[in-house]
Write an enzyme that holds these catalytic residues in place. Structure first.
Site, PDB file in Angstrom:
ATOM      1  N   TYR A 290      22.312  85.066  67.253  1.00  0.00           N
ATOM      2  CA  TYR A 290      22.584  86.491  67.038  1.00  0.00           C
ATOM      3  C   TYR A 290      23.334  87.089  68.228  1.00  0.00           C
ATOM      4  O   TYR A 290      22.747  87.428  69.258  1.00  0.00           O
ATOM      5  CB  TYR A 290      21.286  87.256  66.792  1.00  0.00           C
TER       6      TYR A 290
ATOM      7  N   HIS B 259      16.646  76.586  62.828  1.00  0.00           N
ATOM      8  CA  HIS B 259      17.571  77.586  62.304  1.00  0.00           C
ATOM      9  C   HIS B 259      18.751  76.942  61.580  1.00  0.00           C
ATOM     10  O   HIS B 259      19.554  76.230  62.187  1.00  0.00           O
ATOM     11  CB  HIS B 259      18.096  78.454  63.460  1.00  0.00           C
TER      12      HIS B 259
END
Length: 305
Positions: free
Chosen positions: A56, A136
């Site tokens: 992110y 992830h």
């Protein structure tokens, strides 16, 4: 706010949780001040679970999250990508994030990579531990998950370094295989258990119920279409989906409930779902989602939907 336990782990999360992609600059810049205000307003509203990842904003999301959080909270981050400084003249890789820092993302599912990723995340967060760690987006790395990444995560849990482990993806077939083959406490499933897409009911949710694995439901607005936007799964929505949303809006209006409120609460009707994760980039967005989440929704609406 109600709390639910993640699988058989000691970790409990609030039923509404804060997704950290937005404050990392997903699709549009966010100032440090707005990011801090969003996180702190979420805590004031009773949200107690916060999720972030190195991906992110190439570390910016983690740094902002760690700087803003105060008091007691549950925090998760992710492994699978390492951040490497850019070389001279090397262009940044935004990958959907505005004004990214000078790092590139490198896949690394080795045992050393998993531990290194967590150590670097803790430095960015300014924290000595996180409660939950997810694999992830391991979509193209399934065998590496079985061979090295999962054993490394399981060891971290066994050592008490983290309280719960899981995987986060937006494809249910592989998530289901991971749930069935591995001892996961939780999965983060994005966009596959919503008012528009209930495909997780076919494979993932039954597997989680059998295995005692909890689900955190992300992407409940399907990247905007269920929140008044025109995109579905990050692309322009086709006419048939827009017509479905218009029908959903009419049904909700007949019961005096905004469609977004129904979209937020819907996943929690399944017993395997522990929390709904929603991204917020300002204190106003936190209040908007919090107000919608707290609305009373009549059972007759669910029956109609």
């Amino acid at each position: 706010m109600e709390r639910r336990r993640l699988g058989r782990s000691p970790v409990e999360v609030t039923t509404l949780s804060f997704g950290g992609a937005a404050i990392g600059g997903l699709y549009a810049p966010v100032s440090d001040a707005d990011a801090t205000a969003a996180v702190r307003r979420a805590q004031e509203r009773g949200i107690g679970y916060f999720d972030t990842a190195p991906h992110y904003g190439a570390g910016r999301g983690e740094r902002r999250m760690g700087a803003a959080l105060t008091g007691e909270y549950v925090l998760s981050t992710k492994v699978g990508r390492l951040l490497v400084p850019l070389g001279p003249g090397e262009p940044p890789e935004p990958e959907g994030f505005a004004d990214p820092p000078p790092y590139r993302r490198v896949w690394d599912w080795s045992a050393d990579g998993v531990r290194r990723s967590l150590e670097e995340s803790l430095k960015r967060l300014g924290a000595d531990r996180v409660d939950v760690v997810y694999l992830h987006d391991p979509d193209d790395h399934e065998e590496e998950v079985y061979a090295t990444a999962y054993p490394a995560l399981a060891a971290l849990r066994d050592e008490g370094v983290v309280g719960a482990i899981g995987a986060g993806m937006n494809r249910t077939p592989m998530l289901t295989r991971l749930v069935e083959r591995l001892d996961l406490d939780v999965v983060l499933c994005a966009g596959r258990y919503t008012l528009l897409d209930r495909s997780a009911e076919e494979d993932l949710l039954p597997a989680c119920a059998r295995r005692g694995t909890s689900v955190v439901a992300g992407g409940v607005y399907n990247s905007g279409l269920l929140a008044g936007g025109t995109t579905y799964d990050y692309a322009p929505a086709p006419p048939e989906l827009r017509e479905r949303v218009a029908r959903l809006e009419r049904i909700c209006a007949e019961h005096g409930v905004p469609l977004r409120a129904a979209a937020l609460r819907f996943p929690l009707r399944h017993p395997a779902v522990a929390s709904v994760l929603v991204g917020c980039r300002s204190a106003a967005e936190v209040d908007d989602n919090g107000d919608l989440f707290e609305l009373e929704i009549p059972e007759t609406l669910w029956e109609a939907l």
